[in-house]
Motif scaffolding. Structure first.
Motif, mmCIF file in Angstrom:
data_model
loop_
_atom_site.group_PDB
_atom_site.id
_atom_site.type_symbol
_atom_site.label_atom_id
_atom_site.label_comp_id
_atom_site.label_asym_id
_atom_site.label_seq_id
_atom_site.Cartn_x
_atom_site.Cartn_y
_atom_site.Cartn_z
ATOM 1 N N VAL A 1 0.870 -1.010 -0.096
ATOM 2 C CA VAL A 1 0.036 -0.069 0.106
ATOM 3 C C VAL A 1 0.906 1.218 0.042
ATOM 4 C CG1 VAL A 1 -1.602 1.276 1.121
ATOM 5 C CG2 VAL A 1 -1.957 -1.126 1.232
ATOM 6 N N LEU A 2 0.700 2.161 -0.989
ATOM 7 C CA LEU A 2 1.322 3.284 -0.983
ATOM 8 C C LEU A 2 0.694 4.619 -0.977
ATOM 9 C CD1 LEU A 2 4.527 4.138 -3.021
ATOM 10 C CD2 LEU A 2 2.541 5.527 -3.173
ATOM 11 N N PHE A 3 1.368 5.361 0.320
ATOM 12 C CA PHE A 3 0.320 6.563 0.421
ATOM 13 C C PHE A 3 1.436 7.839 -0.373
ATOM 14 C CE2 PHE A 3 -1.151 3.993 3.865
ATOM 15 C CZ PHE A 3 -2.436 4.619 3.957
ATOM 16 N N SER A 4 0.730 8.625 -1.081
ATOM 17 C CA SER A 4 1.554 9.269 -2.028
ATOM 18 C C SER A 4 1.267 10.712 -1.581
ATOM 19 C CB SER A 4 1.219 9.297 -3.539
ATOM 20 O OG SER A 4 0.014 9.698 -3.746
ATOM 21 N N ALA A 5 2.227 11.760 -1.667
ATOM 22 C CA ALA A 5 2.033 13.091 -1.427
ATOM 23 C C ALA A 5 3.318 13.794 -1.756
ATOM 24 C CB ALA A 5 1.948 13.188 0.186
ATOM 25 N N ALA A 6 3.311 14.563 -2.808
ATOM 26 C CA ALA A 6 4.600 15.150 -3.313
ATOM 27 C C ALA A 6 4.312 16.334 -4.269
ATOM 28 C CB ALA A 6 5.665 14.117 -3.907
ATOM 29 N N GLY A 7 5.009 17.422 -4.278
ATOM 30 C CA GLY A 7 4.981 18.253 -5.245
ATOM 31 C C GLY A 7 5.523 17.875 -6.271
ATOM 32 N N GLY A 8 6.232 16.740 -6.463
ATOM 33 C CA GLY A 8 6.936 16.165 -7.815
ATOM 34 C C GLY A 8 8.491 15.726 -7.498
ATOM 35 N N ALA A 9 8.983 16.015 -8.482
ATOM 36 C CA ALA A 9 10.604 15.499 -8.562
ATOM 37 C C ALA A 9 11.527 16.433 -7.604
ATOM 38 C CB ALA A 9 10.972 15.483 -10.012
ATOM 39 N N ARG A 10 12.279 16.039 -7.405
ATOM 40 C CA ARG A 10 13.349 16.812 -6.370
ATOM 41 C C ARG A 10 14.221 17.506 -7.189
ATOM 42 N NH1 ARG A 10 15.462 14.442 -0.759
ATOM 43 N NH2 ARG A 10 13.160 14.676 -0.506
ATOM 44 N N MET A 11 14.364 18.741 -7.601
ATOM 45 C CA MET A 11 15.109 19.458 -8.705
ATOM 46 C C MET A 11 16.642 19.406 -8.329
ATOM 47 S SD MET A 11 12.808 22.865 -9.465
ATOM 48 C CE MET A 11 12.370 22.846 -7.728
ATOM 49 N N GLN A 12 16.643 19.319 -6.946
ATOM 50 C CA GLN A 12 18.065 19.145 -6.605
ATOM 51 C C GLN A 12 18.990 17.853 -6.838
ATOM 52 O OE1 GLN A 12 15.805 20.071 -4.592
ATOM 53 N NE2 GLN A 12 16.122 21.894 -3.737
ATOM 54 N N GLU A 13 18.101 16.940 -7.509
ATOM 55 C CA GLU A 13 18.818 15.869 -7.826
ATOM 56 C C GLU A 13 18.780 15.716 -9.392
ATOM 57 O OE1 GLU A 13 18.185 12.289 -5.616
ATOM 58 O OE2 GLU A 13 18.267 13.241 -3.647
ATOM 59 N N THR B 1 -2.881 11.135 -1.475
ATOM 60 C CA THR B 1 -3.144 12.157 -0.622
ATOM 61 C C THR B 1 -2.861 13.647 -0.808
ATOM 62 O OG1 THR B 1 -1.365 12.112 0.863
ATOM 63 C CG2 THR B 1 -2.953 10.430 1.209
ATOM 64 N N HIS B 2 -3.467 14.761 -0.126
ATOM 65 C CA HIS B 2 -3.024 15.954 -0.471
ATOM 66 C C HIS B 2 -1.700 16.453 -0.325
ATOM 67 C CE1 HIS B 2 -4.287 20.125 -1.608
ATOM 68 N NE2 HIS B 2 -3.237 20.626 -0.351
ATOM 69 N N PRO B 3 -0.993 17.094 -1.266
ATOM 70 C CA PRO B 3 -1.136 16.850 -2.752
ATOM 71 C C PRO B 3 -0.390 15.918 -3.349
ATOM 72 C CG PRO B 3 0.318 18.678 -2.407
ATOM 73 C CD PRO B 3 0.216 17.828 -0.765
ATOM 74 N N THR B 4 -0.690 15.249 -4.562
ATOM 75 C CA THR B 4 0.210 14.512 -5.508
ATOM 76 C C THR B 4 0.127 15.232 -6.932
ATOM 77 O OG1 THR B 4 -0.479 12.619 -3.990
ATOM 78 C CG2 THR B 4 0.389 12.190 -6.097
ATOM 79 N N THR B 5 1.371 15.757 -7.197
ATOM 80 C CA THR B 5 1.409 16.451 -8.300
ATOM 81 C C THR B 5 2.840 15.844 -9.056
ATOM 82 O OG1 THR B 5 2.725 18.517 -7.601
ATOM 83 C CG2 THR B 5 0.534 18.242 -7.282
ATOM 84 N N GLY B 6 2.910 16.369 -10.292
ATOM 85 C CA GLY B 6 4.219 16.176 -11.094
ATOM 86 C C GLY B 6 4.517 14.784 -11.372
ATOM 87 N N GLY B 7 5.761 14.428 -11.586
ATOM 88 C CA GLY B 7 6.569 13.403 -12.009
ATOM 89 C C GLY B 7 6.211 12.151 -11.000
ATOM 90 N N VAL B 8 5.585 12.490 -9.779
ATOM 91 C CA VAL B 8 5.154 11.449 -8.842
ATOM 92 C C VAL B 8 3.820 10.681 -9.388
ATOM 93 C CG1 VAL B 8 4.168 10.769 -6.500
ATOM 94 C CG2 VAL B 8 6.122 12.054 -7.005
ATOM 95 N N THR B 9 2.940 11.660 -9.893
ATOM 96 C CA THR B 9 1.605 11.436 -10.448
ATOM 97 C C THR B 9 1.827 10.817 -11.786
ATOM 98 O OG1 THR B 9 0.889 13.532 -9.409
ATOM 99 C CG2 THR B 9 -1.060 12.127 -10.570
#
Lengths: 313, 320
Positions: free
Chosen positions: A159-171, A201-209
Motif C-alpha cells: 500500500v502506498l500513500f503518495s504526497a509530493a510536489g513532484g521530482a526533487r530538482m536538486q537531484e 493524499t493532498h497534494p500529489t503532483t508532477g512526476g510522482v503522479t
C-alpha cells in the motif's frame, strides 16, 4: 536552567524524537476555522471533527493509526549517494536536507514499514509532504524499490500513500530517473501477483503522479486532495482562463474516471483491509477493534523468512 | 542561416559583412572581393569554433531549441523508408504532437515514434509545439504494444519541452498516460532505442526514452525541469536560467557521466542546424549500431537489461 536543558536536550529531541506537541495545544482547522483540541484531532487522524477537512498527517502518525495496535517495523532503505550533482542554488542542497530533517525528525521524504492491519499482513510506504514537499529523489526511489522487494519477499500486498510536489530538482535528471525506476518496482509486484494499492493524499503532483502514483491496481484518494500532473497555476498561465470549481481535486478526478474511490481517512483502514483480503483470496475480515498482535512482526532478519528468500530471489 | 542565437551575434555581424561584400561584387563586376570575403569567412569559422568549443549549459539549451534544428519529421524522412504513419489512441483523438508508425530502417521493419515540434508557425501550432496530450502517449503505447506483438524494434526520437499543461489534458489523465507509456517502454520484449535529438523535457521525455539504449546529440539537453522553471522556483527569479541550467546538469556530456545517456552523437561544428544532413546521418548510424547491439538478445534479456539499466542509474552520482 543550564546548558543541558537549553542546548543539549532540544538538540537530542530534534535528532531522536518526533516533534512533541504539548497535550494542551489547540489547532485551528484551515478550512472552517474551528479550534480543535490537539489530542482529539490526533485521535481523529488530523481530520477536522467539525467539517471533515483532511489536514496533513506525518507518515509515523499515519502508521500508528493504521497498523493494529500502532505496531510496525520499519523497512530499511538503501542509502543513495548524498547530493549526487553537488547542487547549488541560493542554498546548498545538503543544507536544505538538514533543515528538512530538523523540521520533520525524519531522514527523508518516505517511510516504509511492515506490519498487520486488521490482522492482514502488508507492507506500506508513505510519502512525507513536510519533507521538502515530499519530493522524489534517489532516496524515495530506493524506498519504493525496497518496499516492493520486501512485499515480494514476504508475499504481501504493498500500500502506498503518495504526497509530493513532484521530482526533487536538486537531484536533477536523477530525480527524473525515479519515474522509470519506481515503475520497475511496480512491475515486479505485478509479476509476483501481489496487489499494489495507491492512496493519493493532498497534494500529489508532477512526476510522482506520472509514475508510481497512477499505476495502482486500485486507486483511492482522500477527499479534496489535489492530484495533477501540471499544477493549476501553470495551467492558468498557459490557457489564460479561469479553471472550474474543484478542478484537479479528488472528486473531480473520480468524476473523470481517473480514480476508483474517494475515501475518508477515518474509514480508510477498514476499506484497505476489505479490498486486500479479497484480492489476496483471504477470508472476510473480523469487524471491530483489534488489539495489537500478540506476536511481534517479523524483523527483517527473521530466520523463518529464509526459505521464502530462496524462492523469490 | 537566418536565425542567430543571442550569443552568436558577433558571428552574425561577420557573416553579414561577408554576404554584403559578395552582393556588392555581384553588382559591380570590377570589384574583386574574393580575398577580403575569404578572410571574413575564415574569421567567422574561427569564431564559430571558439563559440561552440565549450558551450555553457544554458547555451546548449538554446541550441537544442533552435528552430532550424532537424526535427523528428526530418529524421523520419531522411533515415527511414516506407514510413506509414499510424494515427489515433482509439479512445479520444489523434495527437499530432506525437508522430509514429511503421517504417523500414536499413530495410528492416521497425516502429518509429517521436515528438514533432513543427517547422513554421502554422505547423508549430498544429503540432502543439511538440507538447503531447494524453492521446499522444496513448498512441505511443498502442504502437509499442503492436511492435511487441510483431517483434519489431522500436526507435523513439525525443524532442519536447514537456507534456502539455492544459485543462483537457489534465481531465483526460495526462499523468496516467505518461505513467503507462513509461510502463510500456519497460515491458516490451523488443529492442527499444531512443535518441534525444533536441529537448528532453521531463516526464514527457521519460515516457519515450525509457529505452535499452539512449543516445543524445552533442548539444541536446535532458532535464527534470526547464532551466527557466527551476530558476523561478529555486531562485525565485526566472532570469537565473543560466545558473539553473548549470546546477541541473542538463547536458549530454554530464548525462553520459551519470549513466543516463549511453552515447553522445557529435554534431557538426556550430550545431545540428548548420549541417542538417550530416547530423541526420550521424544519428542514423548511431541508431543502426544501437540496434545491432541488441539484435541477438532474447525477449526476456531485453526486458531485464532495460530494467537493470534504470535500477542502476544514480548509484554512483557524478564521479567528478
Amino acid at each position: 536552567m543550564n546548558w543541558i536543558t537549553n542546548y543539549v536536550r532540544p538538540r537530542i529531541n530534534s535528532i531522536f524524537s518526533r516533534r512533541e506537541v504539548p497535550d494542551n495545544l489547540w489547532t485551528k482547522c484551515d478550512e472552517c476555522g474551528t479550534m480543535l483540541f490537539h489530542r482529539e484531532l490526533k485521535g481523529n487522524q488530523n481530520v477536522c471533527t467539525q467539517c471533515d477537512h483532511h489536514m496533513s498527517i506525518s507518515p509515523r502518525d499515519r502508521f500508528e493509526a493504521l497498523f493494529d495496535g500502532g505496531v510496525f517495523v520499519e523497512v530499511e532503505v538503501p542509502e543513495p549517494v548524498a547530493d549526487p550533482l553537488q547542487f547549488r542554488d541560493q542554498k546548498k542542497y545538503p543544507e536544505r536536507m538538514k533543515a528538512a530533517q530538523k523540521k520533520t525528525g525524519e531522514k527523508e521524504a518516505m517511510l516504509v514499514a511492515e506490519g498487520d492491519i486488521g490482522r492482514t499482513p502488508i507492507v506500506v510506504a508513505c510519502q512525507d509532504f513536510s519533507f521538502m514537499g515530499g519530493s522524489m529523489g534517489m532516496y524515495v526511489g530506493n524506498a519504493i524499490i525496497a518496499a516492493a522487494e520486501r512485499a515480494i519477499k514476504l508475499k504481501r500486498p504493498l500500500v502506498l500513500f503518495s504526497a509530493a510536489g513532484g521530482a526533487r530538482m536538486q537531484e536533477g535528471i536523477l530525480s527524473l530517473m525515479q519515474m522509470p525506476r519506481t515503475t520497475v518496482a511496480v512491475q515486479m509486484l505485478k509479476e509476483a501477483g501481489l496487489p499494489y494499492i495507491v492512496v493519493l493524499t493532498h497534494p500529489t503532483t508532477g512526476g510522482v503522479t506520472a509514475s508510481y502514483a497512477m499505476l495502482g491496481d486500485v486507486q483511492i484518494s482522500e477527499p479534496n486532495a489535489l492530484i495533477c500532473f501540471a499544477g493549476p497555476r501553470v495551467i492558468q498561465q498557459t490557457i489564460g482562463e479561469k479553471l472550474p470549481e474543484g478542478f484537479q481535486r479528488a472528486e473531480y478526478l473520480l468524476d473523470h474516471g481517473m480514480l476508483d474511490r474517494v475515501t475518508k481517512r477515518t474509514e480508510l483502514k477498514g476499506e484497505l483491509v476489505s479490498i486486500i483480503r479479497m484480492l489476496m483470496g483471504m477470508s472476510p475480515a473480523v469487524a471491530g477493534d483489534l488489539p495489537a498482535p500478540e506476536v511481534t512482526v517479523d524483523s527483517p532478519e527473521a530466520p523463518e523468512n529464509e526459505s521464502q528468500d530462496a524462492k523469490s530471489d | 542561416m537566418t536565425n542567430y542565437l543571442d550569443f552568436e551575434k558577433p558571428l552574425a555581424e561577420i557573416e553579414g559583412k561577408a554576404e554584403e561584400l559578395r552582393a556588392l561584387a555581384q553588382q559591380n563586376e570590377e570589384m574583386d572581393v574574393a580575398d577580403e570575403a575569404a578572410a571574413l569567412d575564415r574569421k567567422a569559422s574561427e569564431l564559430l569554433e571558439e563559440l561552440y568549443k565549450e558551450l555553457t549549459p544554458w547555451r546548449k539549451c538554446q541550441v537544442a531549441r533552435h528552430p532550424e534544428r532537424p526535427h523528428c519529421r526530418d529524421y523520419i524522412n531522411e533515415l527511414f523508408t516506407d514510413y506509414t504513419p499510424l494515427a489515433g489512441d482509439r479512445n479520444f483523438a489523434d495527437d499530432i504532437a506525437v508522430m509514429g508508425g511503421l517504417a523500414r530502417f536499413n530495410d528492416k521493419p521497425v516502429v518509429v515514434i517521436g515528438q514533432e515540434k513543427g517547422h513554421d508557425t502554422k505547423s508549430r501550432i498544429s503540432h502543439n509545439f511538440g507538447m503531447a496530450r494524453p492521446e499522444g502517449y496513448r498512441k505511443a503505447v498502442r504502437l509499442m504494444e503492436m511492435a511487441d506483438r510483431f517483434g519489431l524494434p522500436v526507435v523513439t526520437l525525443v524532442d519536447t519541452a514537456g507534456a502539455y499543461p492544459g485543462k483537457g489534458a489534465e481531465e483526460r489523465g495526462q499523468s496516467e498516460a505518461i505513467a503507462r507509456s513509461t510502463e510500456m517502454c519497460l515491458q516490451i520484449g523488443v529492442p527499444l532505442v531512443s535518441v534525444i535529438i533536441g529537448e528532453g523535457g521531463s516526464g514527457g521525455a521519460v515516457a519515450f526514452a525509457t529505452a535499452n539504449r539512449v543516445a543524445m546529440l552533442e548539444h541536446s539537453v535532458y532535464s527534470v525541469i526547464s532551466p527557466e522553471g527551476c530558476a523561478s522556483i529555486l531562485w525565485k527569479d526566472s532570469t537565473k536560467m543560466r545558473e539553473a541550467a548549470e546546477a541541473l546538469r542538463v547536458t549530454a556530456q554530464d548525462l553520459e557521466l551519470l549513466g543516463v545517456a549511453d552515447r553522445v552523437i557529435s554534431e557538426p561544428m556550430g550545431g545540428a542546424h548548420r549541417d542538417r544532413q550530416a547530423t541526420m546521418q550521424s544519428v542514423g548510424s548511431a541508431i543502426g549500431s544501437m540496434l545491432s547491439e541488441l539484435e541477438e538478445m532474447s525477449k526476456a534479456d531485453l526486458v531485464a537489461n532495460r530494467r537493470q539499466k534504470f535500477l542502476n542509474i544514480g548509484s554512483k552520482g557524478l564521479a567528478a
